[in-house]
Every structure is written in structure tokens, then in C-alpha cells.
Design an enzyme around this catalytic site. Structure first.
Site, PDB file in Angstrom:
ATOM      1  N   ASP A   6      32.868  -2.883  -9.068  1.00 14.54           N
ATOM      2  CA  ASP A   6      32.142  -3.615  -8.050  1.00 14.54           C
ATOM      3  C   ASP A   6      31.916  -5.022  -8.603  1.00 14.54           C
ATOM      4  O   ASP A   6      32.058  -5.253  -9.807  1.00 14.54           O
ATOM      5  CB  ASP A   6      30.818  -2.900  -7.767  1.00 14.54           C
ATOM      6  N   ASP A   8      29.185  -7.873  -7.212  1.00 14.98           N
ATOM      7  CA  ASP A   8      27.791  -8.312  -7.244  1.00 14.98           C
ATOM      8  C   ASP A   8      26.892  -7.256  -7.877  1.00 14.98           C
ATOM      9  O   ASP A   8      26.917  -6.085  -7.491  1.00 14.98           O
ATOM     10  CB  ASP A   8      27.294  -8.601  -5.823  1.00 14.98           C
ATOM     11  N   ASP A 163      26.851  -0.792  -9.400  1.00 10.60           N
ATOM     12  CA  ASP A 163      25.394  -0.705  -9.505  1.00 10.60           C
ATOM     13  C   ASP A 163      24.752  -0.106  -8.269  1.00 10.60           C
ATOM     14  O   ASP A 163      23.525  -0.116  -8.147  1.00 10.60           O
ATOM     15  CB  ASP A 163      24.804  -2.105  -9.739  1.00 10.60           C
TER      16      ASP A 163
END
Length: 393
Positions: A6, A8, A163
Site C-alpha cells: 500500500d 499512504d 496499514d
């Protein structure tokens, strides 16, 4: 191995850019701005999904256009990689194929990677405009594998690293491995939920090298340093460590002081004795304290008569971060205290713990301790056992 990241909250610290651009875009269109908490909670989910929910509009293209323009300007000065990420990626790219699966448009994602100096590590970048189905649908991962012509890889050789729970759900849908990172927007309580079945959870970027590199045992132990506490060490970090470690026992009804003590008390206890820390002191991140222990020689105001025996050293404030238990860190910390006690000429070493803490008592017995007395401290709600061990110098 294929490592799909991922963007961001995983590789780049874009929270302030996203929050500011979102709130400004909504303001430009005369709409109430979502709160920072709302925005951070939904990071990882495409704005094509969140903006209609927050605005109440069906057609949000004008808000999206404003957001992207604002984000582009703000990111030029505020966007940055998380500390340790560039070094970790450079290390991993030597032996693995790296890719990006993000909820950003691909052009924006590539621009972000360029700003942060990370673009060269990723032969494939898949954005929200490259798929028909947004996260948590696994199409982004499937697209990465197709572009890289790696569709025949075994599931065990494919990892999704992110995250957010949407990253974990993508991995679960394809029965591949997943690695949750806790330095982004995701909350540890969500990321560790068994429903999402994260294969592993890591807490700072250097662990990427331990997880996927050729480090000893794939472990943080190669960077572990047992050393004396010094004034410059973060008392707040040590206090948080104590709260986490003793919080498990507190949930069982035991009122350990260390589960709730303020930083001022932590500082007093550290400085009243000879204290040692287990510190992960890698070049990729700031020193991270994962364990603590303090040895005393009759210096605390609250002490048991047994602790006044000549030649005796006793220890307390003993804790290892829950995420790093089971690797032998406790024994290493204790050994530092025992060695220190011997250097002082001590003939005996002692401790106390709750009489109902059977696992701890069993551990201390394995280390050569035996129960010699009991104590009923005013500040706790349980009876303690005093355990001691002779030191033959």
C-alpha cells in the site's frame, strides 16, 4: 518473492496532506468539512467512496478535482517517506520484486513516489483508475500479478503489506500472506483482529528488513542492545511500555503499579536504582525501547524486610513489550541485572510478584529462584510472593 505495498500510511506519511486537501476541498464547495479523525479512519479507501458519504452528493467529481489539485500543491512540501522506508526498500529490492497497490490514481501515486524518492523500486504501480473494483476487492493485487507476469507464484510467496484492514481483506480474499504495519492510520486493535487474519504485524519500518530479509532468524534480535538507562532515554516511551506489558495482568484484575503509573514515578524508579533497557538501536529508525528492568539495594521507600538483608540486590520495573515477548529478551535483561549484582559483590538476588502470577513464578523458578516469603503491599490488591536466589561469586 512478490511484495505488494500500500502507499499512504505504509510507505509515505501523507496524513497531513490528505487531511488538509480534503478539508480545503470541501470548504471550497461550501460543504462542512469532515473531521481529521473521520479522514484518517478512512485512509486507504478511495475518495470515490468516502466523498459521497461525507458530502451527501451523488456526483462528487468537482470535489475530487479540487482535492487532487490541492493535494498536488500541498504534497510538494509536506509529503515524505516514513523514516527508514527508503533504506528498507533499497535492501528488499535486491532480492524481491516490489509493487504498489493503492487507492490513489496511478499518476498521483507515481508523482508521490517521485517526490519521496521511491519510484525506482517499483516496476508496477496499480492505482484506483487501473481497476474496476476498489479495495477491499482483490482486483488490485490480481492486476499487479498480471502486469508483472507473476500469476503462477505460490500464495506463500506473495505478500500484501499495508496499514489498513482493507489491505488485509484483499490478501485474505486471495489466500495470500499479509503484513500489517502499525505506523500508519490503522489501529492495532483492528489490524490484530482475527477476522482479518494478518500473517504478521510489524511496528516500525526496520522490521520490513527482518521480516523479508536474510537477517538472523528474520528477527529484531540482531539489532538488540542491552544497556544501562541514561537520562536522555524517553521516560514517556518506557512508561508506555510498562503500561502495555502490565496491562495484560491488569485485565486479570491485578492492580500492578506499573500498569498505570505516571511518567514521574517511572523516572523516580529508574533513577533510584541501577536500570537497564533492551533497545532496538538500528540505523534505520530512532532507538526503540522494548524492555526495562531496575535493580535496587534498599533504596525504595516501600520495601520488604527481606530486601534489607546484607549483600542482597532486588529488582523490579521488569517488562518486555508484548509484541516482543517469546524471544528471550526477558532472560537477557535479567542476566544483565544478575551480572551487575555480582559485580557489586551481592550474594543474593530477589524479586516479588503476585502469588497468582503462576506463569511468572514458574519462569523465575526455571532461573533458580525460590519463594522465601510473602508481602501485602498497600498499593496493590493482591498478595505477593518474595522470591530469592543465592549468587555464588
Amino acid at each position: 518473492m512478490l511484495l505488494i505495498f500500500d502507499l499512504d500510511g505504509t510507505l509515505i506519511d501523507s496524513k497531513s496532506c490528505i487531511v488538509k486537501a480534503t478539508q480545503a476541498a470541501f470548504g471550497l464547495h461550501g460543504l462542512p468539512s469532515p473531521s481529521e479523525e473521520q479522514i484518517v479512519e478512512k485512509m486507504g479507501i478511495p475518495i470515490e467512496v468516502t466523498f459521497p458519504a461525507w458530502s451527501g452528493w451523488t456526483d462528487v467529481q468537482s470535489i475530487i478535482n479540487s482535492y487532487r489539485s490541492l493535494y498536488g500543491e500541498i504534497s510538494k512540501t509536506e509529503l515524505k517517506p516514513f523514516k527508514g522506508i527508503p533504506e528498507a526498500l533499497a535492501y528488499l529490492a535486491k532480492d524481491h520484486t516490489l509493487a504498489i497497490a493503492t487507492s490513489k490514481k496511478r499518476s498521483v501515486a507515481e508523482q508521490s513516489l517521485e517526490i519521496c524518492g521511491l519510484r525506482q523500486y517499483f516496476p508496477a504501480v496499480i492505482g484506483s483508475d487501473d481497476v474496476e473494483n476498489f479495495k477491499p476487492h482483490p482486483e488490485s493485487i490480481e492486476k499487479v500479478m498480471s502486469v508483472l507476469k507473476m500469476s503462477e507464484l505460490r500464495p506463500v510467496d506473495i505478500w500484501m503489506i499495508g496499514d489498513s484492514v482493507v489491505d488485509l481483506l484483499m490478501a485474505k480474499a486471495l489466500d495470500i500472506c499479509s503484513c500489517a504495519v502499525t505506523w500508519g492510520a490503522g489501529h492495532i486493535d483492528d489490524l490484530s483482529n482475527r477476522e482479518y487474519e494478518a500473517t504478521s504485524i510489524i511496528h516500525f519500518p526496520a522490521e520490513l528488513r527482518w521480516q523479508f530479509g536474510d537477517a538472523v532468524d528474520g528477527s529484531f534480535l540482531q539489532d538488540l542492545n542491552i544497556r544501562p538507562w541514561i537520562e536522555g532515554d524517553s521516560v514517556d516511551q518506557i512508561t508506555e511500555l510498562l503500561h502495555l506489558a502490565y496491562g495484560v495482568l491488569a485485565k486479570q484484575g491485578m492492580h500492578y503499579n506499573a500498569s498505570h503509573q505516571p511518567p514521574s514515578q517511572t523516572k523516580e524508579r529508574l533513577s533510584s536504582g541501577d536500570s537497564f533497557l533492551a533497545v532496538v538501536d538500528d540505523q534505520l529508525h530512532d532507538p526503540f525501547v522494548i524492555g526495562t528492568i531496575s535493580a535496587y539495594r534498599g533504596t525504595l521507600s516501600q520495601q520488604h524486610p527481606y530486601y534489607t538483608r546484607p549483600g542482597l540486590v532486588y529488582f523490579g520495573q521488569f517488562a518486555v513489550h508484548p509484541n516482543y515477548q517469546g524471544y528471550g529478551v526477558s532472560k537477557m535483561l535479567y542476566q544483565a541485572v544478575e551480572d551487575h549484582a555480582r559485580s557489586l559483590g551481592a550474594t543474593e538476588i530477589a524479586l516479588d510478584t503476585a502469588e497468582s502470577a503462576h506463569d511468572l513464578i514458574a519462569m523465575y523458578r526455571r532461573w533458580g529462584f525460590e519463594i522465601v516469603d510473602t508481602a501485602d503491599w498497600e498499593s496493590t490488591n493482591y498478595v505477593s510472593v518474595i522470591m530469592a536466589k543465592p549468587l555464588n561469586n
